[in-house]
Motif scaffolding. Structure first.
Motif, PDB file in Angstrom:
ATOM      1  N   GLU A 289       0.635  -1.385   0.238  1.00 52.51           N
ATOM      2  CA  GLU A 289      -0.107   0.196   0.237  1.00 52.51           C
ATOM      3  C   GLU A 289       0.979   1.171   0.035  1.00 52.51           C
ATOM      4  O   GLU A 289       1.815   1.734   0.743  1.00 52.51           O
ATOM      5  CB  GLU A 289      -1.117  -0.034   1.369  1.00 52.51           C
ATOM      6  CG  GLU A 289      -1.448   1.079   1.212  1.00 52.51           C
ATOM      7  CD  GLU A 289      -2.811   1.162   2.744  1.00 52.51           C
ATOM      8  OE1 GLU A 289      -3.639   2.452   2.578  1.00 52.51           O
ATOM      9  OE2 GLU A 289      -2.725   1.087   3.608  1.00 52.51           O
ATOM     10  N   GLY A 290       0.889   1.774  -1.387  1.00 55.40           N
ATOM     11  CA  GLY A 290       1.801   3.499  -1.429  1.00 55.40           C
ATOM     12  C   GLY A 290       0.646   5.098  -0.660  1.00 55.40           C
ATOM     13  O   GLY A 290      -0.033   4.684  -0.693  1.00 55.40           O
ATOM     14  N   VAL A 291       1.692   5.624  -0.333  1.00 58.12           N
ATOM     15  CA  VAL A 291       1.020   7.184  -0.586  1.00 58.12           C
ATOM     16  C   VAL A 291       1.998   8.045  -1.262  1.00 58.12           C
ATOM     17  O   VAL A 291       3.433   7.965  -1.523  1.00 58.12           O
ATOM     18  CB  VAL A 291       1.378   7.463   1.145  1.00 58.12           C
ATOM     19  CG1 VAL A 291       0.933   8.776   1.231  1.00 58.12           C
ATOM     20  CG2 VAL A 291       0.809   6.825   2.320  1.00 58.12           C
ATOM     21  N   GLY A 292       1.168   8.506  -1.633  1.00 63.48           N
ATOM     22  CA  GLY A 292       1.755   9.618  -3.596  1.00 63.48           C
ATOM     23  C   GLY A 292       1.663  10.379  -2.508  1.00 63.48           C
ATOM     24  O   GLY A 292       0.908  11.575  -1.445  1.00 63.48           O
ATOM     25  N   VAL A 293       1.849  11.363  -3.357  1.00 64.07           N
ATOM     26  CA  VAL A 293       2.589  13.253  -3.507  1.00 64.07           C
ATOM     27  C   VAL A 293       2.299  13.772  -5.255  1.00 64.07           C
ATOM     28  O   VAL A 293       2.641  12.997  -5.978  1.00 64.07           O
ATOM     29  CB  VAL A 293       3.579  13.649  -2.761  1.00 64.07           C
ATOM     30  CG1 VAL A 293       5.155  12.915  -3.530  1.00 64.07           C
ATOM     31  CG2 VAL A 293       3.872  15.137  -2.482  1.00 64.07           C
ATOM     32  N   VAL A 294       1.684  15.004  -5.198  1.00 64.25           N
ATOM     33  CA  VAL A 294       2.421  15.986  -6.116  1.00 64.25           C
ATOM     34  C   VAL A 294       2.868  16.766  -6.225  1.00 64.25           C
ATOM     35  O   VAL A 294       2.741  17.496  -5.083  1.00 64.25           O
ATOM     36  CB  VAL A 294       0.649  16.220  -6.572  1.00 64.25           C
ATOM     37  CG1 VAL A 294       0.484  16.721  -8.178  1.00 64.25           C
ATOM     38  CG2 VAL A 294      -0.802  15.452  -7.230  1.00 64.25           C
TER      39      VAL A 294
END
Length: 442
Positions: A289-294
């Motif tokens: 399970e990943g956590v993303g960012v823009v």
């Protein structure tokens, strides 16, 4: 030490593991599916600007950083301690009075943070400074928010400072990440600097790759390993200590590449992304399970400057953007002469769905509100990066259930921050531990 070891993946963990195994005398080949090494730590050049893959920084006090990297050769550019808390019509510096005494009085009278919280911060710093390295990531866990509540910090402190600041570190403004991450990084910031190399974060894997090649590692880029097959009884083991088929008697591993070729090795280090590592090894405890960012990268028209005292700007009034970073001021080499470079980070799944213009307008509006004395009408977009898997998710308790390097069957070893914790420290340390495990199979 005789033996052939294949390392699958050229991120920080794979490069450290490969170099250490080669230093021990083994024959090491590293396979990286991309054209260049670095994994999640990469940098691109766009229109003369240096853009890291998302907003990334190096904590210089991490123990593995001091052990694995030549910091002088990286030519680091450091952020000023602390941050600036921003809201419409207001900017106030909150710095470290010990590391930044020139700002001690200003920080003491910062109106955004109650004085009692400033005293608690110093007490927390002292408490964490006394702990041994082995005490971190052990024991009972809780969320960062619960941890701060237990310490007695006010909601004002949490909302105005911790939410945006640690939103930038954990990519989780809700502060539902494990308290262990907060404790470790908080201590690291009190002991050293936050910095970036003058040539961009890619200088870190480039240095590690150069050291690995000096140790004898062969790095093959553009090589995608699709499957691993262990071979009990030495069906295709390398008794001769080199890559190729032989009639050895120990267990071995066969790698099948996307181009249809195969490679045999006495041991394999899997240093890919977490989802790929789980697929290759079958180890179910690898977190996926990943956590993303823009990250939006912006500039002003030529000749217009923007100075923020080399501090991160925290958005205390809104979460879009979460923080704004004066990258061109911190590291002038990141931008062409007479140009600014600003990075803005956006958190949450909704940020990935918004178009580039909406993100630019949020950044422009925030800067205009924080700096009403000047205009940002000419803010231009250089690039917008949408990274879906910047970190693996780290809710409370996850670190007790992460895989060990030796969890895969056969002479296969895991290397990646997902065996430690999601950070550069975790990646570098995992490479060291993986090298020791791999050498144990030879």
């Amino acid at each position: 030490m005789d033996g052939a070891v294949a390392v699958v993946g050229g991120g920080l963990a794979g490069l450290v593991a490969a170099r250490r195994i080669a230093d021990a005398g083994a024959d090491v080949t590293l396979f990286e599916r991309r054209p260049e090494v670095g994994g999640r730590v990469r940098t691109a050049e766009t229109d003369g600007f240096t853009l890291d893959r998302g907003f990334q920084v190096l904590f210089t006090s991490y123990p593995a950083v001091a052990r694995e990297l030549d910091l002088d050769a990286l030519d680091l550019r450091s952020f000023a301690p602390g941050a600036t808390i921003c809201r419409p019509g207001s900017r106030s510096v909150l710095s470290d009075p010990i590391r930044d005494p020139a700002r001690a009085v200003e920080s003491a009278f910062n109106p955004e943070i109650p004085f009692s919280d400033k005293l608690r911060t110093l007490a927390l710093r002292y408490d964490l400074s006394k702990r041994d390295e082995a005490e971190f990531f052990a024991g009972e866990d809780a969320s960062i928010r619960e941890y701060l509540d237990d310490w007695g910090f006010s909601e004002t402190y949490i909302r105005n400072f911790v939410e945006p600041f640690y939103g930038g570190i954990t990519l989780d403004r809700s502060l539902s990440t494990s308290k262990h991450v907060f404790e470790y990084t908080f201590r690291a910031m009190s002991r050293g600097n936050i910095a970036v190399p003058a040539d961009g974060m890619t200088a870190i894997p480039e240095q590690l790759a150069a050291r690995a090649e000096e140790a004898g590692v062969e790095i093959r880029t553009g090589k995608d390993v699709e499957t691993l097959d262990t071979a009990p009884g030495g069906r295709f083991t390398l008794g001769s200590g080199g890559f190729g088929e032989s009639d050895g008697t120990a267990d071995g591993v066969r790698l099948e590449l996307a181009d249809g070729s195969t490679v045999d090795a006495d041991a394999v280090v899997v240093a890919t992304t977490p989802p790929e590592a789980r697929t290759l090894t079958g180890v179910e405890s690898v977190p996926t399970e990943g956590v993303g960012v823009v990250t939006g990268w912006y500039t002003l028209p030529e000749g217009l400057t923007f100075e923020a005292g080399r501090r991160i700007l925290l958005n205390a009034a809104d979460d879009s953007p979460n923080v704004v970073v004066p990258m061109g001021e911190v590291a002038p080499e990141y931008a062409p002469e007479d140009r600014t470079l600003i990075a803005a980070t956006f958190l949450g799944e909704a940020a990935h769905e918004r178009d580039d213009e909406a993100l630019r307008e949020d950044t422009r509006a925030a800067l205009t509100a924080w700096y009403p004395e000047r205009g940002f009408e000419g803010l231009e977009t250089v690039d917008v990066q949408r990274v879906r898997f910047a970190q693996f998710a780290q809710p409370p308790g996850i670190h007790d259930n992460l895989p060990d390097p030796d969890d895969p069957e056969g002479p296969v070893v895991l290397a990646g921050d997902y065996t430690e914790w999601s950070s550069i420290q975790g990646a570098l340390e995992s490479g060291r531990r993986a090298s020791e495990a791999a050498l144990g199979h030879l």
